[in-house]
Motif scaffolding. Structure first.
Motif, mmCIF file in Angstrom:
data_model
loop_
_atom_site.group_PDB
_atom_site.id
_atom_site.type_symbol
_atom_site.label_atom_id
_atom_site.label_comp_id
_atom_site.label_asym_id
_atom_site.label_seq_id
_atom_site.Cartn_x
_atom_site.Cartn_y
_atom_site.Cartn_z
ATOM 1 N N LYS A 33 -2.980 10.560 -24.160
ATOM 2 C CA LYS A 33 -4.146 9.552 -24.650
ATOM 3 C C LYS A 33 -4.783 9.127 -23.138
ATOM 4 O O LYS A 33 -5.814 8.689 -23.034
ATOM 5 C CB LYS A 33 -3.549 8.190 -25.319
ATOM 6 N N ARG A 151 -19.745 10.335 -30.663
ATOM 7 C CA ARG A 151 -19.009 11.281 -31.480
ATOM 8 C C ARG A 151 -17.663 12.110 -30.608
ATOM 9 O O ARG A 151 -16.620 12.050 -31.142
ATOM 10 C CB ARG A 151 -19.629 12.321 -32.404
ATOM 11 N N ARG A 153 -16.316 10.417 -28.154
ATOM 12 C CA ARG A 153 -15.523 9.392 -28.110
ATOM 13 C C ARG A 153 -14.630 9.161 -28.949
ATOM 14 O O ARG A 153 -13.251 8.977 -28.933
ATOM 15 C CB ARG A 153 -16.305 8.063 -27.420
ATOM 16 N N GLN A 154 -15.148 9.258 -30.215
ATOM 17 C CA GLN A 154 -14.316 9.093 -31.446
ATOM 18 C C GLN A 154 -13.312 10.119 -31.491
ATOM 19 O O GLN A 154 -12.172 9.816 -31.920
ATOM 20 C CB GLN A 154 -15.356 9.147 -32.704
ATOM 21 N N GLU A 155 -13.732 11.477 -31.252
ATOM 22 C CA GLU A 155 -12.783 12.699 -31.297
ATOM 23 C C GLU A 155 -11.701 12.493 -30.488
ATOM 24 O O GLU A 155 -10.392 12.704 -30.663
ATOM 25 C CB GLU A 155 -13.410 13.823 -31.102
ATOM 26 N N GLN A 157 -10.552 9.724 -29.285
ATOM 27 C CA GLN A 157 -9.629 8.584 -29.540
ATOM 28 C C GLN A 157 -8.707 8.948 -31.095
ATOM 29 O O GLN A 157 -7.903 8.029 -30.963
ATOM 30 C CB GLN A 157 -10.406 7.532 -29.410
ATOM 31 N N GLU A 158 -9.154 9.858 -31.717
ATOM 32 C CA GLU A 158 -8.523 10.120 -32.803
ATOM 33 C C GLU A 158 -6.817 10.215 -32.532
ATOM 34 O O GLU A 158 -6.509 11.233 -31.527
ATOM 35 C CB GLU A 158 -9.143 11.209 -33.493
ATOM 36 N N SER A 159 -6.047 9.909 -33.368
ATOM 37 C CA SER A 159 -4.677 10.509 -32.966
ATOM 38 C C SER A 159 -4.403 11.826 -33.140
ATOM 39 O O SER A 159 -3.455 12.308 -32.630
ATOM 40 C CB SER A 159 -3.573 9.745 -34.172
ATOM 41 N N SER A 160 -5.179 12.492 -33.976
ATOM 42 C CA SER A 160 -4.906 13.997 -34.053
ATOM 43 C C SER A 160 -5.061 14.825 -32.805
ATOM 44 O O SER A 160 -4.517 15.786 -32.748
ATOM 45 C CB SER A 160 -5.823 14.478 -35.192
ATOM 46 N N PHE A 161 -5.874 14.104 -32.017
ATOM 47 C CA PHE A 161 -6.099 14.917 -30.554
ATOM 48 C C PHE A 161 -4.968 15.110 -29.639
ATOM 49 O O PHE A 161 -4.753 15.700 -28.819
ATOM 50 C CB PHE A 161 -7.273 13.948 -29.761
ATOM 51 N N THR A 162 -4.062 14.213 -30.005
ATOM 52 C CA THR A 162 -2.908 14.135 -29.226
ATOM 53 C C THR A 162 -1.360 14.139 -29.900
ATOM 54 O O THR A 162 -0.329 14.583 -29.403
ATOM 55 C CB THR A 162 -2.644 12.734 -28.412
ATOM 56 N N ARG A 163 -1.255 13.766 -31.248
ATOM 57 C CA ARG A 163 -0.211 13.582 -31.993
ATOM 58 C C ARG A 163 0.651 15.010 -32.003
ATOM 59 O O ARG A 163 2.053 15.164 -31.451
ATOM 60 C CB ARG A 163 -0.495 13.086 -33.485
#
Length: 271
Positions: A33, A151, A153-155, A157-163
């Protein structure tokens, strides 16, 4: 074939590994993150078009390097202590532990291992983050519209980008850190006890295990100073960076250390 249950050895190991993974996955998630946030901060200042070109410079390895250091200091020292206590108990019948004496030393060794052996992994993880950020930018640019930056920024910051990545990294690094710690604790025990140290590769017995690792099931112990041949690749132990990504990523194997006496009695070693 070993006279003891290697599956039981693996189960005992996996119980601790799951604890390690749960402990360090949030550490790597925060690091990923932080890398995404580096990109967002740059985009806010210079725009998403410039970020697409500058991502290789803007996204730094520093958060991953710090996460590696924090995770290895915890797992390495814990695994070293557990291995020393196990060998003292099983090989010598001793219950009292002395490993607290070595805790600070093992943490320093963990730092040295991260600096000397994991540079390429840190680089690879960072390169993957950079590539994924560029993919997010390109995908949103193709869609067009006036809110491309929002858009992106939103992607990011989504948890799916790192989880999911953080879980994979935690599993991979937990295996490497634990097996390196086991080696350190075992060598300390062998030096104190004055015995010759052997090791066995304990592979997972299920369909998810790589063919090269499954081939190590019930293999003979070797001297601690020797290397295993795994799929044609020489490796000191599971998680050894020399094995490359194809042998290391998501690996759940462990190394099991023992005296020569135990190797002969329980694993059928022929001297």
């Amino acid at each position: 074939m070993p006279r003891i249950s290697t599956y039981r050895l693996w189960l005992d190991y996996q119980s601790r590994q799951r604890t390690y993974e749960r402990r360090v996955a949030p550490i790597f998630n925060r690091a990923l993150k932080a890398q995404a946030q580096e990109a967002i901060a740059y985009m806010d200042k210079y725009g998403w078009e410039t970020l697409e070109m500058m991502a290789p410079i803007v996204v730094t390895p520093d958060p991953i390097r710090a996460a590696m250091r924090q995770s290895y200091r915890y797992i390495y020292s814990s695994a070293a202590g557990q291995e020393m206590l196990r060998l003292r108990r099983e090989e010598q019948g001793l219950k009292a532990g002395i490993w607290e004496t070595f805790r600070n030393i093992w943490r320093e060794l963990a730092d040295e291992f991260v600096l000397s052996e994991l540079g390429q992994r840190i680089t690879d993880i960072t390169e993957t983050t950079r590539r994924r950020i560029v993919e997010v930018i390109q995908r949103n640019r193709t869609q067009g519209g006036e809110e491309i930056g929002r858009r992106i920024r939103q992607e990011l910051q989504e948890s799916s980008f790192t989880r999911n990545r953080s879980v994979l990294i935690a599993r991979t690094e937990s295996t490497t850190a634990a097996n390196e710690g086991h080696k350190t604790g075992a060598k300390q025990w062998a030096a104190d006890a004055g015995v010759t140290l052997y090791k066995a590769w304990i592979a997972t017995r299920d369909s998810r295990t790589r063919d090269a690792h499954r081939a190590m099931i019930d293999s003979q112990p070797i001297l601690e100073t020797d290397e295993f041949t795994v799929g044609g690749q020489l490796m000191d132990k599971p998680g050894d960076p020399k094995g490359g990504a194809r042998n290391v990523c998501n690996c759940r194997c462990r190394v099991f250390y023992m005296s020569e006496r135990k190797a002969i009695r329980d694993f059928g070693l022929k001297i």
